[in-house]
Design a protein around this motif. Sequence first.
Motif, PDB file in Angstrom:
ATOM      1  N   GLY A 214       0.820  -1.210   0.000  1.00  0.00           N
ATOM      2  CA  GLY A 214       0.000   0.000   0.000  1.00  0.00           C
ATOM      3  C   GLY A 214       0.848   1.252   0.000  1.00  0.00           C
ATOM      4  N   LEU A 215       1.939   1.237   0.764  1.00  0.00           N
ATOM      5  CA  LEU A 215       2.847   2.388   0.808  1.00  0.00           C
ATOM      6  C   LEU A 215       3.484   2.634  -0.552  1.00  0.00           C
ATOM      7  N   ARG A 216       3.833   1.552  -1.249  1.00  0.00           N
ATOM      8  CA  ARG A 216       4.458   1.689  -2.573  1.00  0.00           C
ATOM      9  C   ARG A 216       3.516   2.354  -3.571  1.00  0.00           C
ATOM     10  N   MET A 217       2.222   2.106  -3.423  1.00  0.00           N
ATOM     11  CA  MET A 217       1.250   2.676  -4.365  1.00  0.00           C
ATOM     12  C   MET A 217       0.750   4.051  -3.939  1.00  0.00           C
ATOM     13  N   SER A 218       1.116   4.489  -2.754  1.00  0.00           N
ATOM     14  CA  SER A 218       0.617   5.763  -2.242  1.00  0.00           C
ATOM     15  C   SER A 218       1.486   6.929  -2.694  1.00  0.00           C
ATOM     16  N   GLY A 219       0.987   8.132  -2.471  1.00  0.00           N
ATOM     17  CA  GLY A 219       1.732   9.327  -2.826  1.00  0.00           C
ATOM     18  C   GLY A 219       2.907   9.593  -1.919  1.00  0.00           C
ATOM     19  N   ALA A 220       2.967   8.874  -0.771  1.00  0.00           N
ATOM     20  CA  ALA A 220       4.080   9.071   0.162  1.00  0.00           C
ATOM     21  C   ALA A 220       5.367   8.429  -0.333  1.00  0.00           C
ATOM     22  N   TRP A 221       5.267   7.535  -1.319  1.00  0.00           N
ATOM     23  CA  TRP A 221       6.459   6.852  -1.833  1.00  0.00           C
ATOM     24  C   TRP A 221       7.289   7.832  -2.681  1.00  0.00           C
ATOM     25  N   PRO A 222       8.611   7.898  -2.468  1.00  0.00           N
ATOM     26  CA  PRO A 222       9.437   8.840  -3.242  1.00  0.00           C
ATOM     27  C   PRO A 222       9.483   8.481  -4.728  1.00  0.00           C
ATOM     28  N   THR A 226      15.080   6.456  -8.145  1.00  0.00           N
ATOM     29  CA  THR A 226      15.157   5.608  -9.332  1.00  0.00           C
ATOM     30  C   THR A 226      15.591   4.185  -9.012  1.00  0.00           C
ATOM     31  N   THR A 227      16.683   4.044  -8.262  1.00  0.00           N
ATOM     32  CA  THR A 227      17.196   2.707  -7.937  1.00  0.00           C
ATOM     33  C   THR A 227      16.199   1.922  -7.112  1.00  0.00           C
ATOM     34  N   LEU A 228      15.629   2.562  -6.101  1.00  0.00           N
ATOM     35  CA  LEU A 228      14.646   1.902  -5.234  1.00  0.00           C
ATOM     36  C   LEU A 228      13.413   1.484  -6.023  1.00  0.00           C
ATOM     37  N   ASN A 229      12.981   2.326  -6.945  1.00  0.00           N
ATOM     38  CA  ASN A 229      11.797   2.011  -7.747  1.00  0.00           C
ATOM     39  C   ASN A 229      12.057   0.867  -8.719  1.00  0.00           C
ATOM     40  N   LYS A 230      13.317   0.726  -9.155  1.00  0.00           N
ATOM     41  CA  LYS A 230      13.648  -0.411 -10.012  1.00  0.00           C
ATOM     42  C   LYS A 230      13.656  -1.708  -9.213  1.00  0.00           C
ATOM     43  N   ILE A 231      14.169  -1.626  -7.986  1.00  0.00           N
ATOM     44  CA  ILE A 231      14.207  -2.810  -7.124  1.00  0.00           C
ATOM     45  C   ILE A 231      12.791  -3.235  -6.731  1.00  0.00           C
ATOM     46  N   TYR A 232      11.953  -2.252  -6.452  1.00  0.00           N
ATOM     47  CA  TYR A 232      10.582  -2.522  -6.003  1.00  0.00           C
ATOM     48  C   TYR A 232       9.612  -1.755  -6.901  1.00  0.00           C
ATOM     49  N   PRO A 233       9.324  -2.283  -8.096  1.00  0.00           N
ATOM     50  CA  PRO A 233       8.432  -1.586  -9.025  1.00  0.00           C
ATOM     51  C   PRO A 233       6.994  -1.571  -8.533  1.00  0.00           C
ATOM     52  N   ALA A 239       0.364  -6.137  -7.915  1.00  0.00           N
ATOM     53  CA  ALA A 239       0.104  -7.568  -8.095  1.00  0.00           C
ATOM     54  C   ALA A 239      -0.097  -8.272  -6.755  1.00  0.00           C
ATOM     55  N   LEU A 240       0.478  -7.739  -5.673  1.00  0.00           N
ATOM     56  CA  LEU A 240       0.381  -8.367  -4.362  1.00  0.00           C
ATOM     57  C   LEU A 240      -0.736  -7.804  -3.495  1.00  0.00           C
TER      58      LEU A 240
END
Length: 317
Positions: A214-222, A226-233, A239-240
């Motif tokens: 939920g945090l990854r899909m929220s506006g609070a996620w930076p 770039t690197t973090l977003n590639k690791i955790y798209p 999907a989860l």
Amino acid sequence: MSTPKSKQAAGILERWNGLGLWAKIGVSAVGLIVLLGVAVLVVRWLTSLTAIQDFMTTYPGASELPANAPVGLPAWLGWQHFINTFLILLIIRSGWQVRTTKRPAAHWIRNNKGLIKTPGNPTKISLDLWFHLTLDALWVLNGAIFIVVLFFTGQWMRIVPTSADVFPNAISAGLQYLSLDWPTDDGWVNYNGLQLLTYFITVFIAAPLAIITGLRMSGAWPKNATTLNKIYPIQAARALHFPVMLYFVGFIVIHVTLVLATGALRNLNHMYASSNEVNWWGFGIFAASLVVMAAAWFLAQPLFLRPVASLMGKVTK
């Protein structure tokens, strides 16, 4: 070149896609009941075998707890149970609305005032998403308090495996449930292996998964990491997140069913009255909690959410 089997499969898929939501739910429910019926027959046959009976004698269903494990369920745990149930019910409702509503009734924009300011134009989100995220924050706060008190009071020993024999005991308990010869339940003192593992998965695996996806899909996620977003798209989070919600729905249905079917008055007293007595106090508190949750379910609509959301930002149609 398509084969007759592939054409048949395509026809079945087309007919399935043509069904409405409730029709799909009905067909799925009937299929699940049939599968459960077959599973019961198979397991009843298995438990008639000598080898399986010996296994279930060796592993009756519950592991021994550490000698210093607490006995009983304190009042704070009952309150935590109610608050968690209240929040997760509304989280599931609002999450489903976010997923299925194409034309939101209203939108919310955060006030860009106070000590913390966001450069540029504030993000506009649907009122349903605002409600979902607000509930998420309260649920995380409640969960953090629960974890701290759980370990501080020693109650963690009741839902964290402390012995490897919890796994064969969980298998034994599962066989007993499926054979309809249900294991002896004494949740006031100790959960059986299957309950223990299920509670562990729910608290320490499913809940964190719901939070980090939920945090990854929220506006609070930076967005610029770039690197973090590639690791955790974000695709992985999407999907989860929905299957985790389905897990919670399934857990709630099975949990409530077993609570009511394995000694409702005693179980409800454990959960709501912090008592091992068999009387109607727990049921009364449980009934009152249902009224509160039903009222919250009814009030969780734009007419009543707008005034609350407007205290934290601007609500637009």
